[in-house]
Design an enzyme around this catalytic site. Structure first.
Site, PDB file in Angstrom:
ATOM      1  N   CYS A 188       8.640  19.937  -1.018  1.00 28.37           N
ATOM      2  CA  CYS A 188       8.385  19.483   0.276  1.00 28.37           C
ATOM      3  C   CYS A 188       8.995  20.104   1.325  1.00 28.37           C
ATOM      4  O   CYS A 188       8.510  19.986   2.371  1.00 28.37           O
ATOM      5  CB  CYS A 188       8.415  17.703   0.786  1.00 28.37           C
ATOM      6  SG  CYS A 188       7.751  16.545  -0.859  1.00 28.37           S
ATOM      7  N   HIS A 329      11.898  15.070   9.213  1.00 30.92           N
ATOM      8  CA  HIS A 329      11.200  15.064   8.068  1.00 30.92           C
ATOM      9  C   HIS A 329      10.695  13.655   7.597  1.00 30.92           C
ATOM     10  O   HIS A 329       9.676  13.492   7.381  1.00 30.92           O
ATOM     11  CB  HIS A 329      12.128  15.573   6.840  1.00 30.92           C
ATOM     12  CG  HIS A 329      11.515  15.483   5.360  1.00 30.92           C
ATOM     13  ND1 HIS A 329      10.587  16.440   5.029  1.00 30.92           N
ATOM     14  CD2 HIS A 329      11.594  14.763   4.225  1.00 30.92           C
ATOM     15  CE1 HIS A 329      10.141  16.110   3.915  1.00 30.92           C
ATOM     16  NE2 HIS A 329      10.664  15.314   3.336  1.00 30.92           N
ATOM     17  N   GLU A 340      18.586  10.692   6.960  1.00 28.66           N
ATOM     18  CA  GLU A 340      18.414  11.773   7.887  1.00 28.66           C
ATOM     19  C   GLU A 340      18.816  11.285   9.124  1.00 28.66           C
ATOM     20  O   GLU A 340      19.433  12.169  10.106  1.00 28.66           O
ATOM     21  CB  GLU A 340      16.768  12.311   7.952  1.00 28.66           C
ATOM     22  CG  GLU A 340      16.635  13.198   9.139  1.00 28.66           C
ATOM     23  CD  GLU A 340      15.276  13.705   8.903  1.00 28.66           C
ATOM     24  OE1 GLU A 340      15.125  14.843   9.508  1.00 28.66           O
ATOM     25  OE2 GLU A 340      14.206  12.998   8.386  1.00 28.66           O
ATOM     26  N   LYS A 361       4.419  11.873  10.687  1.00 30.71           N
ATOM     27  CA  LYS A 361       3.662  11.677   9.473  1.00 30.71           C
ATOM     28  C   LYS A 361       2.860  10.258   9.562  1.00 30.71           C
ATOM     29  O   LYS A 361       1.978   9.951   8.920  1.00 30.71           O
ATOM     30  CB  LYS A 361       4.603  11.657   8.310  1.00 30.71           C
ATOM     31  CG  LYS A 361       5.238  13.030   7.779  1.00 30.71           C
ATOM     32  CD  LYS A 361       6.091  12.888   6.823  1.00 30.71           C
ATOM     33  CE  LYS A 361       6.511  14.224   6.221  1.00 30.71           C
ATOM     34  NZ  LYS A 361       7.577  15.015   7.218  1.00 30.71           N
ATOM     35  N   HIS A 366       1.997  12.567   4.542  1.00 42.82           N
ATOM     36  CA  HIS A 366       3.085  13.508   4.309  1.00 42.82           C
ATOM     37  C   HIS A 366       2.273  14.683   3.334  1.00 42.82           C
ATOM     38  O   HIS A 366       1.943  14.238   2.300  1.00 42.82           O
ATOM     39  CB  HIS A 366       4.036  12.756   3.212  1.00 42.82           C
ATOM     40  CG  HIS A 366       5.199  13.672   2.765  1.00 42.82           C
ATOM     41  ND1 HIS A 366       5.518  15.002   3.239  1.00 42.82           N
ATOM     42  CD2 HIS A 366       6.135  13.401   1.617  1.00 42.82           C
ATOM     43  CE1 HIS A 366       6.449  15.511   2.656  1.00 42.82           C
ATOM     44  NE2 HIS A 366       7.001  14.596   1.747  1.00 42.82           N
ATOM     45  N   PHE A 426      12.175  17.335  -3.106  1.00 43.50           N
ATOM     46  CA  PHE A 426      12.766  16.878  -4.457  1.00 43.50           C
ATOM     47  C   PHE A 426      13.689  17.981  -4.988  1.00 43.50           C
ATOM     48  O   PHE A 426      13.052  19.277  -4.822  1.00 43.50           O
ATOM     49  CB  PHE A 426      11.524  16.553  -5.256  1.00 43.50           C
ATOM     50  CG  PHE A 426      10.947  15.264  -5.266  1.00 43.50           C
ATOM     51  CD1 PHE A 426      11.306  14.369  -4.118  1.00 43.50           C
ATOM     52  CD2 PHE A 426       9.907  14.896  -5.972  1.00 43.50           C
ATOM     53  CE1 PHE A 426      10.809  13.141  -4.036  1.00 43.50           C
ATOM     54  CE2 PHE A 426       9.245  13.470  -5.774  1.00 43.50           C
ATOM     55  CZ  PHE A 426       9.739  13.032  -4.882  1.00 43.50           C
TER      56      PHE A 426
END
Length: 440
Positions: A188, A329, A340, A361, A366, A426
């Site tokens: 991502c 993010h 975050e 998002k 996403h 990831f």
């Protein structure tokens, strides 16, 4: 069209020195293009973001029985691919590559740059850095089924369609671009890494112009099932898809899969000035890090996110207090959004209340490997138009940062607008871009 025509190394060296900050070439954004669940172009996607609209809808009957029944999908009927690509193109390109090619076309058009008008030497200084987070699992499943019917049933284009590097290949071949041809695949964080790497190619003198971004198109039953098994996707809002993606909200329960592509046209500053290009924003810095913690979860202390942001700020040569916006993010997962937000607080300290934060998002889901580049495009437009995009679907705020919940003016006093754009993937891979409004 005006363009830097002299490719003598000495001339390039002189140009490099004339546009530096502390001896470095400056990199600006001169064009942008996107194909998103919101719209088939960047401008309309941005308009819907500012209007607080959602493009998330219910999945079709082929997804029956899966825990997650929502996604942010692109309408293939409205896309009208046959108006942009030949039948041969469509046969050779995966869906993600097709979207990336369309986004690149728009980036060139908005940047007022036609590669066909360039000399051979100029195209040698023009590169492509377009990535893909993961290939379409439906392609693999379909090819396997064909193999069961016989070897000759497998398409000779199966492997080329799968390769993440093929978006770069097709874009470069389409326009005759012989500069750096570099593909990124970092889950991502792919799109943000692609932009940062492209910026460095220009800064280091390997190219004068780059098309950079990513494409992603893997909304299929197998992908949705796989992410459901990870317990990563939202399942609590199947009956109300528009509110399923809700970064920073207390009732968030997972992310919503999206698809699309976004590409930015990056140029060395003097190169852009020489041809009279529209300058939308400047990329000041780029930070990378690794969590070294877990294959899917960030560490509780947010060390990786903190490092990426700090490194982007240091690379930009500015102080944390110069930054007034973070495009997060924040995917709408219970753990990730919280970690975050804490990392943002650690980076900015006492300045944190003056830093506004949002994640778009909630509107487009996403986009996995194409999330960082699409959201960076929105930051570029925010810099150019002095507007901050909102986080939607927040009923009860669950984080300790200053979240933008309605479209608002960014800087009333017209000071230089500077932002961070975060992307995490990831495997613990992290990227942060420092993007600013253009200033002489």
């Amino acid at each position: 069209m005006r363009f830097l025509r002299n490719c003598n190394p000495l001339v390039h060296h002189q140009v490099r020195n004339s546009s530096t900050q502390a001896g470095r070439r400056r990199v600006v954004v001169t064009g942008s293009g996107a194909v998103t669940p919101l719209a088939n172009n960047g401008a309309d996607s941005w308009r819907r973001i500012l209007a607080g609209e959602s493009a998330i809808s219910r999945l079709g009957p082929e997804f029956k029985g899966l825990p997650c029944q929502v996604a942010a999908q692109i309408s293939r009927d409205n896309l009208q691919l046959d108006q942009h690509l030949t039948k041969s193109d469509i046969k050779l390109m995966s869906p993600a590559t097709q979207l990336a090619v369309l986004a690149a076309e728009e980036a060139l058009a908005t940047g007022k740059l036609n590669p066909k008008e360039l000399s051979e030497e100029q195209r040698e200084r023009f590169g492509v850095c377009v990535g893909m987070g993961m290939f379409d699992l439906a392609e693999v499943y379909g090819a396997w089924n064909q193999l069961q019917r016989g070897y000759n049933r497998v398409s000779p284009f199966f492997v080329p369609r799968l390769l993440p590097s093929m978006a770069c290949g097709h874009i470069s071949m389409r326009h005759g671009l012989r500069g750096p041809n570099h593909s990124v695949s970092t889950a991502c964080a792919t799109g943000a890494h692609a932009l940062g790497d492209a910026m460095r190619f220009i800064r280091n003198g390997d190219a004068d112009v780059m098309l950079a971004g990513s494409g992603e198109a893997c909304i299929d039953p197998l992908s949705i099932a796989g992410f459901c098994r990870l317990r990563a996707l939202s399942t609590a809002f199947n009956d109300n898809p528009a509110v399923a993606s809700r970064p920073f909200d207390k009732s968030r329960d997972g992310f919503v899969m999206g698809e699309g592509a976004a590409v930015l046209l990056l140029e060395e500053l003097e190169h852009a000035r020489a041809r009279g290009a529209p300058i939308l924003a400047e990329i000041l810095g780029y930070g990378l890090s690794g969590d070294a913690y877990h294959i899917t979860s960030p560490s509780e202390d947010g060390a990786g996110a903190t490092l990426a942001m700090k490194r982007a700020i240091r690379d930009a040569g500015i102080a944390p207090d110069n930054i007034t916006y973070v495009n997060a993010h924040a995917t709408s997962t219970p753990t990730g959004d919280r970690i975050e937000s804490h990392a943002i607080g650690r980076v900015f300290g006492d300045h944190t209340p003056q830093v506004r934060v949002s994640s778009t998002k909630g509107a487009h889901g996403h986009l996995l490997g194409s999330s960082g580049n699409l959201e960076a495009l929105f930051v570029v437009l925010a810099c150019a138009e002095n507007k901050l995009p909102p986080s939607i679907n927040i009923e009860q705020l669950d984080v300790d940062v200053n979240v933008v919940r309605e479209t608002t003016e960014w800087s009333p006093d017209q000071k230089r607008r500077i932002a961070l754009k975060n992307s995490f993937g990831f495997g613990g891979t992290n990227a942060s871009l420092c993007i600013a409004s253009y200033s002489e």
